[in-house]
Design an enzyme around this catalytic site. Structure first.
Site, mmCIF file in Angstrom:
data_model
loop_
_atom_site.group_PDB
_atom_site.id
_atom_site.type_symbol
_atom_site.label_atom_id
_atom_site.label_comp_id
_atom_site.label_asym_id
_atom_site.label_seq_id
_atom_site.Cartn_x
_atom_site.Cartn_y
_atom_site.Cartn_z
ATOM 1 C CB THR A 64 -12.325 -34.846 -52.956
ATOM 2 O OG1 THR A 64 -12.680 -36.118 -52.414
ATOM 3 C CG2 THR A 64 -12.688 -34.765 -54.418
ATOM 4 C CB THR A 88 -12.013 -40.222 -56.329
ATOM 5 O OG1 THR A 88 -11.792 -40.731 -55.019
ATOM 6 C CG2 THR A 88 -13.254 -40.845 -56.891
HETATM 7 N N1 ASP Z 1 -9.726 -41.113 -51.467
HETATM 8 C C1 ASP Z 1 -9.831 -40.100 -52.456
HETATM 9 C C2 ASP Z 1 -8.688 -39.128 -52.342
HETATM 10 O O1 ASP Z 1 -8.742 -38.161 -51.620
HETATM 11 C C3 ASP Z 1 -11.126 -39.413 -52.365
HETATM 12 C C4 ASP Z 1 -11.413 -38.558 -53.563
HETATM 13 O O2 ASP Z 1 -10.562 -38.230 -54.355
HETATM 14 O O3 ASP Z 1 -12.600 -38.204 -53.697
HETATM 15 O O4 ASP Z 1 -7.716 -39.324 -52.987
#
Ligand code: ASP
Length: 326
Positions: free
Chosen positions: A93, A12
């Site tokens: 994340t 993200t």
């Molecule tokens: N979908 C994302 C990921 O893990 C979520 C994030 O980065 O917050 O790549």
């Protein structure tokens, strides 16, 4: 000027939406690492940063080959450049804690390796990525962060790789270290790491990662779990099982019967729990099935330990020692 290596993997923090008011409907892993750096010109005062794009994916789509590329690149970069201050990794994340833990087990160098992500895409109003990245780099160039193991910097907090976990689907404060709390914090005044981690053994730090990784899966405990699912996994040749037991990591009688009915060698197995915090201790299942407690690791991190134990060719006794050292 400090020299840093930034390895970008997507997530993200590199995500993009059509509308700046959109926080959930976006595509992760769109912007390159260069663009993330360019968005934070203040970084020029902190370090000279070279960027490499290891992947640009949602972290749910990371593969073992990405993990191998990260491990090899970090080992090589530290070996080749004694002046390199540290490594920062931008990461989605959702599985960030898994990569952090893998690196903690496999990288043996006092210099900081810092993972960072964001909960809001780069296009969002009040995107958290730029400040998180700035603070991750503050930590990576700080001498206080040496010998602390792999670190995660999110929302001004500095977490250790073993304890950190994502605890919320929304909001910028989505990470916590449930059993121990964060190791420290970072702000305008600098990097604060009052609870320095003691030196830890790194028995796996020299292993080479293969092309084909063993098959290790996680079985989740609940009311009326499926014993058939466990029998099917055993029949299909699963090499490692991590049980997410209820409470303090307890298995049900159905799960035990499936293990008991298996008349061949059982795979290496660990027992974690679904509570989100607290230890799991050895119990009667250890003597009966060789089912070892996972040293306070959550199931996804216990799986990584088990994967690496199999890659290293360890037996049950070796896995038990590894759990004690972790
Ligand atoms: N979908 C994302 C990921 O893990 C979520 C994030 O980065 O917050 O790549």
């Amino acid at each position: 000027m400090n020299r840093l290596l930034l390895l970008a993997t997507g997530g993200t923090i590199a995500g993009s939406a059509d509308d700046s008011a959109t926080l959930n409907d976006y595509t992760a892993g769109v912007l390159g690492g260069d663009a993330l750096l360019a968005a934070v010109p203040q970084l020029q005062n902190l370090a000279t940063i070279s960027v490499e794009q290891v992947a640009n994916v949602d972290s749910a789509d990371l593969l073992f080959e990405h993990w191998r590329a990260l491990v090899e690149r970090i080992r090589d970069a530290f070996a080749a450049d004694p002046e390199l201050a540290g490594v920062v990794i931008t990461h989605g994340t959702n599985t960030l804690e898994e990569t952090a833990w893998l690196l903690q087990l496999l990288i043996d160098d006092p210099r900081p390796v810092v993972l960072v992500g964001a909960m809001r895409p780069a296009t969002a109003l009040s995107a958290d990525g730029p400040l998180n990245l700035y603070q991750a780099i503050q930590v990576a160039v700080s001498s206080a962060a040496r010998c602390q193991g792999v670190l995660v910097v999110m929302d001004g907090q500095i977490h250790g790789a073993k304890a950190v976990t994502k605890i919320a689907t929304q909001g910028v404060s989505a990470f916590a270290s449930p059993d121990s709390g964060p190791l420290g914090w970072v702000d305008d005044a600098g990097v604060h790491l009052p609870s320095a981690e003691a030196g830890r053994p790194k028995p796996l730090a020299q292993i080479q990662l293969p092309n084909d990784w063993p098959w290790v899966t996680i079985v989740y405990g609940c009311v009326e779990p499926s014993g058939d699912w466990i029998s099917a996994l055993l029949g299909a040749g699963v090499q490692g099982l991590v049980f997410t037991g209820t409470g303090a990591g307890q298995l049900s009688e159905r799960e035990r019967s499936a293990l008991r009915a298996w008349d061949r060698l059982l795979p290496l197995m660990l027992r974690s729990n679904r509570c989100g915090s607290g230890p799991v201790y050895g119990d009667a299942d250890q003597a009966q099935f060789g089912l070892l407690p996972a040293s306070g690791l959550n199931p996804q991190k216990a799986r990584i330990l088990l994967l690496l134990a199999l890659i290293a060719g360890l037996d049950q006794q070796g896995l038990a020692s590894l759990c004690e050292a972790a």
